[in-house]
Motif scaffolding. Sequence first.
Motif, PDB file in Angstrom:
ATOM      1  N   VAL A  35      74.153  40.398 -18.473  1.00  0.00           N
ATOM      2  CA  VAL A  35      74.422  40.783 -19.868  1.00  0.00           C
ATOM      3  C   VAL A  35      75.457  41.912 -19.914  1.00  0.00           C
ATOM      4  O   VAL A  35      76.391  41.886 -20.722  1.00  0.00           O
ATOM      5  N   LEU A  36      75.302  42.894 -19.029  1.00  0.00           N
ATOM      6  CA  LEU A  36      76.268  44.010 -19.001  1.00  0.00           C
ATOM      7  C   LEU A  36      77.666  43.517 -18.624  1.00  0.00           C
ATOM      8  O   LEU A  36      78.672  44.011 -19.146  1.00  0.00           O
ATOM      9  N   LEU A  91      78.115  41.993 -29.641  1.00  0.00           N
ATOM     10  CA  LEU A  91      77.524  43.109 -28.890  1.00  0.00           C
ATOM     11  C   LEU A  91      76.075  43.358 -29.327  1.00  0.00           C
ATOM     12  O   LEU A  91      75.224  43.684 -28.513  1.00  0.00           O
ATOM     13  N   ASN A  92      75.805  43.167 -30.608  1.00  0.00           N
ATOM     14  CA  ASN A  92      74.422  43.315 -31.089  1.00  0.00           C
ATOM     15  C   ASN A  92      73.512  42.235 -30.496  1.00  0.00           C
ATOM     16  O   ASN A  92      72.356  42.500 -30.184  1.00  0.00           O
ATOM     17  N   GLU A  93      74.060  41.020 -30.345  1.00  0.00           N
ATOM     18  CA  GLU A  93      73.293  39.939 -29.699  1.00  0.00           C
ATOM     19  C   GLU A  93      72.982  40.316 -28.250  1.00  0.00           C
ATOM     20  O   GLU A  93      71.865  40.091 -27.761  1.00  0.00           O
ATOM     21  N   LYS A  94      73.979  40.871 -27.573  1.00  0.00           N
ATOM     22  CA  LYS A  94      73.778  41.281 -26.174  1.00  0.00           C
ATOM     23  C   LYS A  94      72.736  42.396 -26.093  1.00  0.00           C
ATOM     24  O   LYS A  94      71.944  42.450 -25.152  1.00  0.00           O
ATOM     25  N   THR A  95      72.753  43.284 -27.093  1.00  0.00           N
ATOM     26  CA  THR A  95      71.762  44.368 -27.109  1.00  0.00           C
ATOM     27  C   THR A  95      70.352  43.800 -27.228  1.00  0.00           C
ATOM     28  O   THR A  95      69.405  44.321 -26.626  1.00  0.00           O
ATOM     29  N   SER A  97      69.392  41.016 -25.982  1.00  0.00           N
ATOM     30  CA  SER A  97      69.059  40.523 -24.634  1.00  0.00           C
ATOM     31  C   SER A  97      68.635  41.674 -23.729  1.00  0.00           C
ATOM     32  O   SER A  97      67.689  41.546 -22.947  1.00  0.00           O
ATOM     33  N   LEU A  98      69.325  42.818 -23.841  1.00  0.00           N
ATOM     34  CA  LEU A  98      68.955  44.000 -23.053  1.00  0.00           C
ATOM     35  C   LEU A  98      67.566  44.495 -23.457  1.00  0.00           C
ATOM     36  O   LEU A  98      66.774  44.913 -22.611  1.00  0.00           O
ATOM     37  N   GLN A  99      67.278  44.402 -24.746  1.00  0.00           N
ATOM     38  CA  GLN A  99      65.962  44.832 -25.233  1.00  0.00           C
ATOM     39  C   GLN A  99      64.863  43.927 -24.670  1.00  0.00           C
ATOM     40  O   GLN A  99      63.778  44.394 -24.313  1.00  0.00           O
ATOM     41  N   SER A 100      65.152  42.634 -24.562  1.00  0.00           N
ATOM     42  CA  SER A 100      64.173  41.690 -23.990  1.00  0.00           C
ATOM     43  C   SER A 100      63.865  42.036 -22.538  1.00  0.00           C
ATOM     44  O   SER A 100      62.717  41.954 -22.101  1.00  0.00           O
ATOM     45  N   VAL A 101      64.906  42.438 -21.792  1.00  0.00           N
ATOM     46  CA  VAL A 101      64.719  42.843 -20.390  1.00  0.00           C
ATOM     47  C   VAL A 101      63.836  44.087 -20.345  1.00  0.00           C
ATOM     48  O   VAL A 101      62.857  44.144 -19.594  1.00  0.00           O
ATOM     49  N   GLN A 155      68.307  53.482 -20.154  1.00  0.00           N
ATOM     50  CA  GLN A 155      69.594  52.794 -20.253  1.00  0.00           C
ATOM     51  C   GLN A 155      69.717  52.040 -21.578  1.00  0.00           C
ATOM     52  O   GLN A 155      70.750  52.098 -22.248  1.00  0.00           O
ATOM     53  N   PHE A 156      68.647  51.340 -21.944  1.00  0.00           N
ATOM     54  CA  PHE A 156      68.679  50.578 -23.198  1.00  0.00           C
ATOM     55  C   PHE A 156      68.872  51.526 -24.378  1.00  0.00           C
ATOM     56  O   PHE A 156      69.704  51.276 -25.258  1.00  0.00           O
ATOM     57  N   LEU A 157      68.131  52.612 -24.381  1.00  0.00           N
ATOM     58  CA  LEU A 157      68.191  53.566 -25.494  1.00  0.00           C
ATOM     59  C   LEU A 157      69.607  54.136 -25.644  1.00  0.00           C
ATOM     60  O   LEU A 157      70.142  54.220 -26.763  1.00  0.00           O
ATOM     61  N   ARG A 158      70.221  54.510 -24.525  1.00  0.00           N
ATOM     62  CA  ARG A 158      71.575  55.096 -24.571  1.00  0.00           C
ATOM     63  C   ARG A 158      72.602  54.084 -25.079  1.00  0.00           C
ATOM     64  O   ARG A 158      73.479  54.417 -25.878  1.00  0.00           O
ATOM     65  N   ARG A 159      72.496  52.847 -24.586  1.00  0.00           N
ATOM     66  CA  ARG A 159      73.463  51.820 -24.993  1.00  0.00           C
ATOM     67  C   ARG A 159      73.264  51.415 -26.459  1.00  0.00           C
ATOM     68  O   ARG A 159      74.224  51.231 -27.205  1.00  0.00           O
ATOM     69  N   LYS A 160      72.011  51.297 -26.857  1.00  0.00           N
ATOM     70  CA  LYS A 160      71.704  50.968 -28.259  1.00  0.00           C
ATOM     71  C   LYS A 160      72.210  52.073 -29.187  1.00  0.00           C
ATOM     72  O   LYS A 160      72.814  51.800 -30.230  1.00  0.00           O
ATOM     73  N   THR A 161      72.001  53.326 -28.789  1.00  0.00           N
ATOM     74  CA  THR A 161      72.449  54.471 -29.598  1.00  0.00           C
ATOM     75  C   THR A 161      73.964  54.457 -29.755  1.00  0.00           C
ATOM     76  O   THR A 161      74.490  54.685 -30.850  1.00  0.00           O
TER      77      THR A 161
END
Length: 207
Positions: A35-36, A91-95, A97-101, A155-161
């Motif tokens: 995803v990244l 990018l929101n869709e990818k986020t 996917s990151l949230q699912s991980v 990591q998810f929190l930082r990227r989402k922010t």
Amino acid sequence: MKTSEMSKPAVTSLHQALRKSFQTLESNQTVWKSVLADCSPLMGSLGNLAEQSRALSNVQISNTPLRDFPDLEERLRFKLSQATDTVLGKLNEKTSSLQSVRDSISNQVSAVFQLYEQNTDSLDLLAVTERSATVPSVSDMLEWLQDAERHYRQQFLRRKTLLLTLRADDLSLLESAPKRWKSLECPGAEDHITDTLCKVSFFTESQ
């Protein structure tokens, strides 16, 4: 010294849960990296679109041969804005996917710790700290899982922010987004997780 008879059933069930957790971690690490890898070119596109928008603002079309097309600037600006919105949407869709991980790893690790807490009365110190050449100790494996879970959560929190700060009309933020996104990379932490998965590979493959 061997693990006491009373501890054996608890250790067996913990080993099963730990095995499942590391298998979940391994498959999700692969998804996370994939995803990244998809996000990098999207971030690059955002930066490029912002630069094009800024260049358009700096050009006086009325002073160029293109002045014969009075609505050209407006149409170009609209196309750039649309393209930016499309990239932000991807990018929101990818986020997601990151949230699912993150959720998958967090839920699995949480379940293991719950099982551990339920069995603390029947686990002696030796049962938790005993290790062999192929099987790490329960305490080590719990700690490794906790480290991995913390890494993906942060990591998810930082990227989402970062993504939440981006708006199609804020060119400065869009231009700096690729560099800021790259600065969030933690190769050391990812390498540590890969090393952990190597340490438990014999354990996860044995039944």
